[in-house]
Design a protein around this motif. Structure first.
Motif, PDB file in Angstrom:
ATOM      1  N   UNK A   1       0.956  -1.103   0.121  1.00  0.00           N
ATOM      2  CA  UNK A   1       0.084  -0.023   0.033  1.00  0.00           C
ATOM      3  C   UNK A   1       0.777   1.092   0.198  1.00  0.00           C
ATOM      4  N   UNK A   2       0.346   2.352  -0.482  1.00  0.00           N
ATOM      5  CA  UNK A   2       1.014   3.429  -0.513  1.00  0.00           C
ATOM      6  C   UNK A   2       0.583   4.367   0.505  1.00  0.00           C
ATOM      7  N   UNK A   3      -0.556   4.219   1.304  1.00  0.00           N
ATOM      8  CA  UNK A   3      -0.867   5.054   2.357  1.00  0.00           C
ATOM      9  C   UNK A   3      -1.840   4.024   3.252  1.00  0.00           C
ATOM     10  N   UNK A   4      -1.960   4.550   4.537  1.00  0.00           N
ATOM     11  CA  UNK A   4      -3.104   3.921   5.289  1.00  0.00           C
ATOM     12  C   UNK A   4      -4.352   4.463   5.072  1.00  0.00           C
TER      13      UNK A   4
ATOM     14  N   UNK B   1      -0.726  10.568  -3.839  1.00  0.00           N
ATOM     15  CA  UNK B   1      -1.147  11.573  -4.565  1.00  0.00           C
ATOM     16  C   UNK B   1      -2.575  12.145  -4.142  1.00  0.00           C
ATOM     17  N   UNK B   2      -3.287  10.874  -3.644  1.00  0.00           N
ATOM     18  CA  UNK B   2      -4.850  11.357  -3.541  1.00  0.00           C
ATOM     19  C   UNK B   2      -4.982  11.828  -1.987  1.00  0.00           C
ATOM     20  N   UNK B   3      -4.007  11.690  -1.094  1.00  0.00           N
ATOM     21  CA  UNK B   3      -4.412  12.076   0.086  1.00  0.00           C
ATOM     22  C   UNK B   3      -3.795  13.834   0.223  1.00  0.00           C
ATOM     23  N   UNK B   4      -4.401  14.395   1.107  1.00  0.00           N
ATOM     24  CA  UNK B   4      -3.859  15.731   1.249  1.00  0.00           C
ATOM     25  C   UNK B   4      -2.389  16.047   1.951  1.00  0.00           C
ATOM     26  N   UNK B   5      -1.682  17.052   1.538  1.00  0.00           N
ATOM     27  CA  UNK B   5      -0.342  17.151   1.673  1.00  0.00           C
ATOM     28  C   UNK B   5       0.174  17.110   3.221  1.00  0.00           C
ATOM     29  N   UNK B   6      -0.589  17.269   4.294  1.00  0.00           N
ATOM     30  CA  UNK B   6      -0.364  17.008   5.453  1.00  0.00           C
ATOM     31  C   UNK B   6      -0.297  15.570   5.953  1.00  0.00           C
ATOM     32  N   UNK B   7      -1.049  14.708   5.349  1.00  0.00           N
ATOM     33  CA  UNK B   7      -1.147  13.374   5.523  1.00  0.00           C
ATOM     34  C   UNK B   7       0.114  12.685   4.863  1.00  0.00           C
ATOM     35  N   UNK B   8       0.439  13.393   3.727  1.00  0.00           N
ATOM     36  CA  UNK B   8       1.293  12.625   2.821  1.00  0.00           C
ATOM     37  C   UNK B   8       2.915  12.642   3.657  1.00  0.00           C
ATOM     38  N   UNK B   9       3.154  13.633   4.452  1.00  0.00           N
ATOM     39  CA  UNK B   9       4.451  13.578   5.394  1.00  0.00           C
ATOM     40  C   UNK B   9       4.434  12.210   6.243  1.00  0.00           C
ATOM     41  N   UNK B  10       3.354  11.739   6.597  1.00  0.00           N
ATOM     42  CA  UNK B  10       3.540  10.616   7.326  1.00  0.00           C
ATOM     43  C   UNK B  10       2.334   9.345   6.839  1.00  0.00           C
TER      44      UNK B  10
END
Ligand code: FAD
Lengths: 454, 241
Positions: free
Chosen positions: A181-184, A239-248
């Motif tokens: 997965x790329x994100x949670x 890319x689909x999650x917002x910038x703040x979440x992208x950090x972690x």
């Protein structure tokens, strides 16, 4: 104080409650001697099956088989003991960019329980069951010996144990594959459906989505039967999650866990409160369709947020009725089932509809078959057996079956589908109940036919 | 960190608590008499935390040779060594049982603890967390052999704490009360007075960070033991506790 291993015990539905011998151990020799010294043994994971499947005269709890054995971080392959909870697996793997291929609606089940029930998730139509990602497991059989089982080694034992409800032995450990997965987070869409026709079309339209599930308001009647909300989802990319979440991207906000403190008086759950709940739930979503990004906990395990929610059904407990009806009869069957429930007034707080895809023919003991599956919770009361019998008749008419890991009341002809599991050592109360009712129904059937001939 | 009795569930939960909160440990020594379980735990720590550990065999029922522990050194020691043995009904006149209970809980454990205390004294710092028992607070008819060994251990820890206070070594005595562990499996425990190993480990960790001296894992036990300790002997002798 004298030791006494005989205890009151029940699974998630708190029905039935029995008094049985329950033990746990972590050394091979102690597990072996438990198996050698007792007859009618069954393994028990976290007791998240609803009915009597993980109960027997002698219960071996895998609570202490809770260790990880290996994690191949490059290829995403994990090995652990059978009592490890999926919650523990997720805690470990998500931050490494992995997720489970298949997860049920709660993460508080064990790896052993996932194999023995061959659990499915919201992605059965696209990705199958837990066993589709299982590489091998170690099984202790009746003489205490341990066998490594996989598609190529002890294949018959491998396939009969999958979905075999613990009747072939005790799973000690397992090796299985993980997904990247790329994100949670999950990209989710929720779509309202006015009735059964709409929800069925929505399911068919959504076939290309990885995760699909619908919540149904099962107290509706007439042309509102099947009023529901479909939720479909995909693992969100970076890319689909917002910038703040992208950090972690693998860290989600921890939720506070409220817990139901004790058994609630069961009168709190009645036709009117369930109706009200369903109405509010349906109404809270204003638009026909909404899109959003939610964390995996909210998408997969909404119920886990409330500890001990099973206690809202009161001391007498509840059952979950989950059946599958082959696809070609799905619409008709569901229509009849939902009408019968609405008529009975025995509302289900939680009714979940899914569309299963093709089954894996090797995993012959697995519950899923291509078709529609509905899961409903019912409070245990005097009318319930009548309703279950009524629903069973409909399921049988359309060639469906009942999910054993939820069953505690259904007809034997819908629950006796397991093959290659007969074993004098490993016997659950559920299995005995099903066998006994098979024998009784055969004898009554026999006398009937004799009478007919006379 | 040095862990004596590393197959105890509280000890294991405590190790995980430390790893989760403080990150990896430079050295982790797992003392054990059951290598199968210790190896399993070591592997688990390796998978979950990438934590290396070393397994050290320890059998408190046989003569101990401390020279084997030459290299073993750390500023944190957790001791969960304990052996319940048989209750008074079955075990009181069984000399073997009595010796074993005394050896493991007291007579052979004390020299071992002293050995590591001396190392900490030499490095001028460290913490020893040792599990004793509420059973050591007052001898009761049901298990006073075990209780007396734990009473001895509690007294030793109290003295050692006093001695080490001036040498910057902190000694913490933990009285667990009831815990859901192997030792108590099958016992009818009151849920209000019973903790799970992970809950116990979390409480012990907090107390360790706050440099507490003597703790009951569940505070309610302080009250219970206060009452039990203060019942006059002429009444206590008649009770069936
Ligand atoms: C809120 C909730 C949502 C759920 N959602 C889903 C869902 O979406 N999909 C789905 O498929 N299921 C679902 N379930 C059911 C659950 O996934 C299964 O019942 C699962 O098997 C429970 O695992 P457990 O570890 O609690 O096992 P238990 O309930 O203890 O045992 C279940 C069965 O597995 C056997 N077993 C357990 N461990 C072993 C072992 N080590 N060796 C051999 N046999 C063993 C037992 O004998 C028993 O037959 C849900 C349950 C709940 C409570």
């Amino acid at each position: 104080m004298k030791k006494n291993f005989v205890q009151k015990i029940a699974n998630w539905g708190n029905y039935p409650v029995v008094t049985k011998n329950i033990r746990t151990a972590d050394t091979l020799s102690a597990i072996r001697s438990f198996v050698e010294q007792h007859n009618e043994v069954i393994a028990r994971g976290n007791g998240r099956c609803y009915g009597d499947a993980a109960l027997a005269e002698n219960i071996f709890s895998t609570a202490r088989l809770n260790k990880f054995i290996n994690f191949d971080r490059i290829n995403g392959i994990i090995e652990c003991e059978s009592g490890v909870l999926l919650a523990d697996v997720l805690d470990l793997i998500i931050k490494q960019g992995y997720f489970l291929y298949v997860t049920p609606g709660t993460k508080f089940i064990t790896v052993g329980g996932a194999i023995a029930s061959d659990v499915h998730g919201k992605n059965h139509h696209s990705e199958g069951c837990f066993s589709d990602y299982l590489i091998s497991f170690k099984l202790m059989i009746e003489d205490g010996s341990v066998h490594n089982c996989s598609e190529s080694e002890n294949a018959q034992l491998f396939w009969s144990t999958i979905g075999g409800m613990g009747l072939t032995g005790i799973i000690l450990s397992a090796v299985f594959k993980l997904r990247n997965i790329e994100t949670a987070y999950i990209r989710q869409e929720s779509i309202k459906a006015e009735n059964l026709d709409q929800i069925f079309s929505l399911f068919e339209e959504s076939d290309s989505w990885t995760y699909n599930v619908a919540w149904i308001d099962c107290l509706q009647t007439g042309n509102r039967i099947g009023r529901s909300i479909l939720m479909r989802g995909e693992h969100a990319t970076r890319n689909e999650i917002d910038a703040k979440k992208r950090e972690t991207p693998y860290v989600i906000k921890e939720r506070l866990l409220p817990s139901v403190p004790g058994y609630l008086p069961s009168v709190l759950l009645n036709r009117f409160t369930v109706k009200l709940f369903n109405k509010l739930y349906y109404a809270q979503q204003r638009q026909k369709k909404t899109e959003n990004i939610v964390d995996y906990e909210r998408f997969f395990f909404p119920l886990d947020a409330v500890g001990n929610w099973n206690r809202i059904y009161g001391k007498k407990g509840f059952i979950q009725y989950q059946m599958v009806i082959p696809k070609e009869h799905g619409r008709q069957g569901m229509q009849e089932i939902l009408s019968a429930i609405a008529e009975s007034g025995n509302g289900s707080f939680l009714a979940v509809l899914k569309l299963f895809g093709k089954n894996n023919p090797f995993a012959y003991n697995s519950f899923p078959m291509e078709g529609y599956t509905l899961a409903l919770d019912f409070k245990v009361n005097l009318q319930l057996p009548t309703l279950v019998a009524q629903l069973d008749t409909i399921v049988e008419k359309y060639g469906g079956r009942i999910y054993l890991t939820k069953d505690s009341m259904s007809k034997n002809s819908l629950t006796n589908y397991l093959r290659n599991v007969e074993n004098p050592k490993f016997v659950s109360l559920q299995h005995k109940r099903i066998l006994n009712s098979t024998i009784t129904s055969q004898t009554t059937h026999g006398t009937n036919s004799k009478r007919n001939r006379q | 960190m040095i862990v004596l009795g590393s197959n105890s569930e509280v000890a294991q939960a405590f190790v995980e608590e430390v790893l989760q909160r403080d990150g990896n440990l430079e050295k982790l020594y797992l003392f054990t008499s059951e290598p199968e379980l210790a190896h399993k735990f070591a592997q688990h720590l390796q998978v979950k935390y990438l934590q290396e550990s070393e397994i050290v065999m320890l059998d408190l029922t046989s003569e101990l040779n401390f020279s084997r522990f030459e290299r073993v050194e750390s500023s944190l020691l957790f001791c969960a060594v304990g052996y319940l043995g048989m209750g008074s009904e079955e075990g009181l006149y069984d000399t073997k049982n009595t010796t074993r209970v005394l050896d493991i809980n007291f007579s052979r454990l004390i020299p071992l603890l002293t050995h590591f205390a001396e190392k900490m004294e030499r490095r001028r710092g460290g913490t020893m967390i040792v599990l004793s028992s509420v059973a050591g607070d007052r001898g009761r008819q049901s298990n006073f052999i075990y209780g007396s060994a734990k009473a001895g251990l509690t007294a030793y820890l109290s003295g050692l704490r006093n001695y080490m206070h001036h040498r910057r070594v902190h000694i913490m005595t933990v009285k667990p009360g009831f815990m859901r562990t192997k030792m108590t499996e099958g016992l009818p425990l009151n849920p209000v007075l019973t903790v799970t190993p992970s809950r116990a480990a979390a409480n012990i960790y907090t107390a360790y960070r706050n440099k507490r001296n003597v703790i009951y894992v569940l505070p309610v036990w302080r009250l219970i033991m206060f009452v039990i300790k203060n019942i006059p002997e002429f009444i206590f002798v008649k009770l069936k506790l």
